[in-house]
Design a protein around this motif. Sequence first.
Motif, PDB file in Angstrom:
ATOM      1  N   VAL A  14      -5.633  -0.686   2.456  1.00  0.00           N
ATOM      2  CA  VAL A  14      -5.328  -1.910   2.211  1.00  0.00           C
ATOM      3  C   VAL A  14      -3.727  -1.953   1.918  1.00  0.00           C
ATOM      4  O   VAL A  14      -3.092  -1.199   1.055  1.00  0.00           O
ATOM      5  CB  VAL A  14      -5.828  -2.592   0.832  1.00  0.00           C
ATOM      6  N   ILE A  15      -3.160  -2.863   2.689  1.00  0.00           N
ATOM      7  CA  ILE A  15      -1.690  -3.115   2.791  1.00  0.00           C
ATOM      8  C   ILE A  15      -1.278  -3.787   1.656  1.00  0.00           C
ATOM      9  O   ILE A  15      -1.717  -4.881   1.461  1.00  0.00           O
ATOM     10  CB  ILE A  15      -1.242  -3.281   4.192  1.00  0.00           C
ATOM     11  N   VAL A  16      -0.437  -3.307   0.756  1.00  0.00           N
ATOM     12  CA  VAL A  16       0.019  -4.183  -0.307  1.00  0.00           C
ATOM     13  C   VAL A  16       1.409  -4.033  -0.530  1.00  0.00           C
ATOM     14  O   VAL A  16       2.166  -2.995  -0.326  1.00  0.00           O
ATOM     15  CB  VAL A  16      -0.550  -3.561  -1.874  1.00  0.00           C
ATOM     16  N   GLN A  17       2.022  -5.084  -0.835  1.00  0.00           N
ATOM     17  CA  GLN A  17       3.524  -5.268  -0.999  1.00  0.00           C
ATOM     18  C   GLN A  17       3.606  -4.227  -2.221  1.00  0.00           C
ATOM     19  O   GLN A  17       3.189  -4.261  -3.126  1.00  0.00           O
ATOM     20  CB  GLN A  17       3.834  -6.620  -1.558  1.00  0.00           C
ATOM     21  N   SER A  18       4.833  -3.391  -1.970  1.00  0.00           N
ATOM     22  CA  SER A  18       5.166  -2.507  -3.027  1.00  0.00           C
ATOM     23  C   SER A  18       5.776  -2.934  -4.369  1.00  0.00           C
ATOM     24  O   SER A  18       5.877  -2.389  -5.513  1.00  0.00           O
ATOM     25  CB  SER A  18       5.984  -1.356  -2.176  1.00  0.00           C
ATOM     26  N   PHE A  19       6.680  -3.906  -4.085  1.00  0.00           N
ATOM     27  CA  PHE A  19       7.673  -4.527  -4.977  1.00  0.00           C
ATOM     28  C   PHE A  19       6.635  -5.526  -5.743  1.00  0.00           C
ATOM     29  O   PHE A  19       6.664  -6.775  -5.373  1.00  0.00           O
ATOM     30  CB  PHE A  19       8.835  -5.166  -4.279  1.00  0.00           C
ATOM     31  N   THR A  20       6.037  -4.978  -6.874  1.00  0.00           N
ATOM     32  CA  THR A  20       5.009  -5.684  -7.621  1.00  0.00           C
ATOM     33  C   THR A  20       4.666  -5.075  -8.860  1.00  0.00           C
ATOM     34  O   THR A  20       5.187  -3.941  -9.346  1.00  0.00           O
ATOM     35  CB  THR A  20       3.922  -5.971  -6.781  1.00  0.00           C
ATOM     36  N   LYS A  66      -8.444  -0.243  11.220  1.00  0.00           N
ATOM     37  CA  LYS A  66      -7.516  -1.258  10.847  1.00  0.00           C
ATOM     38  C   LYS A  66      -7.594  -1.262   9.302  1.00  0.00           C
ATOM     39  O   LYS A  66      -8.457  -1.019   8.696  1.00  0.00           O
ATOM     40  CB  LYS A  66      -8.042  -2.775  11.266  1.00  0.00           C
ATOM     41  N   PRO A  67      -6.215  -1.428   8.728  1.00  0.00           N
ATOM     42  CA  PRO A  67      -6.467  -1.869   7.205  1.00  0.00           C
ATOM     43  C   PRO A  67      -7.476  -2.982   6.931  1.00  0.00           C
ATOM     44  O   PRO A  67      -7.611  -3.895   7.760  1.00  0.00           O
ATOM     45  CB  PRO A  67      -4.940  -2.151   6.851  1.00  0.00           C
ATOM     46  N   LYS A  68      -8.004  -2.815   5.745  1.00  0.00           N
ATOM     47  CA  LYS A  68      -8.875  -4.093   5.342  1.00  0.00           C
ATOM     48  C   LYS A  68      -8.112  -5.102   5.035  1.00  0.00           C
ATOM     49  O   LYS A  68      -8.830  -6.377   5.078  1.00  0.00           O
ATOM     50  CB  LYS A  68      -9.836  -3.526   4.512  1.00  0.00           C
ATOM     51  N   ALA A  69      -6.948  -5.362   4.615  1.00  0.00           N
ATOM     52  CA  ALA A  69      -6.390  -6.474   4.086  1.00  0.00           C
ATOM     53  C   ALA A  69      -5.049  -6.369   3.873  1.00  0.00           C
ATOM     54  O   ALA A  69      -4.620  -5.165   4.021  1.00  0.00           O
ATOM     55  CB  ALA A  69      -7.131  -7.107   2.729  1.00  0.00           C
ATOM     56  N   ILE A  70      -4.332  -7.649   3.762  1.00  0.00           N
ATOM     57  CA  ILE A  70      -2.890  -7.645   3.599  1.00  0.00           C
ATOM     58  C   ILE A  70      -2.566  -8.313   2.224  1.00  0.00           C
ATOM     59  O   ILE A  70      -3.096  -9.434   1.927  1.00  0.00           O
ATOM     60  CB  ILE A  70      -2.107  -8.249   4.649  1.00  0.00           C
TER      61      ILE A  70
END
Length: 349
Positions: A14-20, A66-70
């Motif tokens: 799952v793609i996640v924003q790193s700045f968090t 594919k990544p499952k979500a963004i």
Amino acid sequence: MFFNISAVEAGDEVIVQSFTFCASTHPVTYLGATPVLVDSEPDNWNIDPELLEEAIRERMAKTGRKPKAIVPVALYGMPYDIDRIKEIADRYGIPIVEDAVEGFGSRWKGQVVGTFGRYGVLSFNGNKMITTSGGGALVCPDAEAWQRIMWYATQAREAYPYYQHEAIGYNYRMSNICAGIGRGQMTVVNDHLRRHKEIQKMYEEAFRDVDGITVHGNPDERYDSNFWLCTILLDEKLRVKNEELAYAQAVSGAVGGAAGIVHGGGSLHTDCEPNANVEAMRVWLDQKGIEARPLWKPMHKQPVYKDVPAYANGVSEGLFKRGMCLPSGPCVTDGDVRYIVECIKDAIA
Ligand SMILES: Cc1ncc(COP(=O)(O)O)c(C=O)c1O
């Protein structure tokens, strides 16, 4: 966690924003899946669409899936560039789950964040725009999704007179007491939003002519942040009093918020930490009774995520080193803001 009909399972990405904050990435990890961390763009501090596309392509090439979500994150309330993110997500057929937790009431081109993706996540934790003391809400696309999610959130019981379970559910419902508090809070949400924006405006005006201090504001008219927290950047060259003493002593305070958990610190330094002037400013303000905090340390710089794929461009790391969060909220008075500004100016060497 459900993204349309395809659940995230062990081995997925799952793609996640790193700045968090870690709460954006940890749910992915809890499921046995891997967060793929993507860095930010410099103007809005949120997920960089170009890097996002690079990450999608490379992960597909490497894993064949594919990544499952963004998961974009409205950092400190600032909306992400959802037009560009959505264009990419749609082109690759990947659902967006918005972490709109910090951005409750923020708008992108007039529409509130949390309502663009397949799902939107909100938090009503004690420090958020409104609170139910704990818990949050999920913005769902339709009644079917809502039914399915609430079924899982209430222990996934089958339709029999007795307790029949054919799937593993969760006890994730909000209690009626918390929900009642939330209904009361909805009557003050607009006042809270207005106050956060007023405070941001005061900081912007106060620091306009101060060399070496930049207030992070809406990059252009498409953005309408709730300014959940007001954030500033200190230029590396700005000299702050007692800078030479920064990081001289280990932090021994509570790390578990209201629970008062204490946890022994390790060494005085890590390989990625706020600049000495930022730490000196934090300590200076602390001594004046003002709580200022560093920005979130990007997930790709966290030891716990050292082995996950990361697509970094240096933006979030650079911001983390220079930035800090200033007090904001309905209880912060105009006098408080003036005092905070005065103390910050006094701290400049
Ligand atoms: C970006 C972000 N996502 C998720 C969360 C988690 O929210 P909660 O505290 O309701 O679990 C937080 C909490 O601060 C957050 O800042």
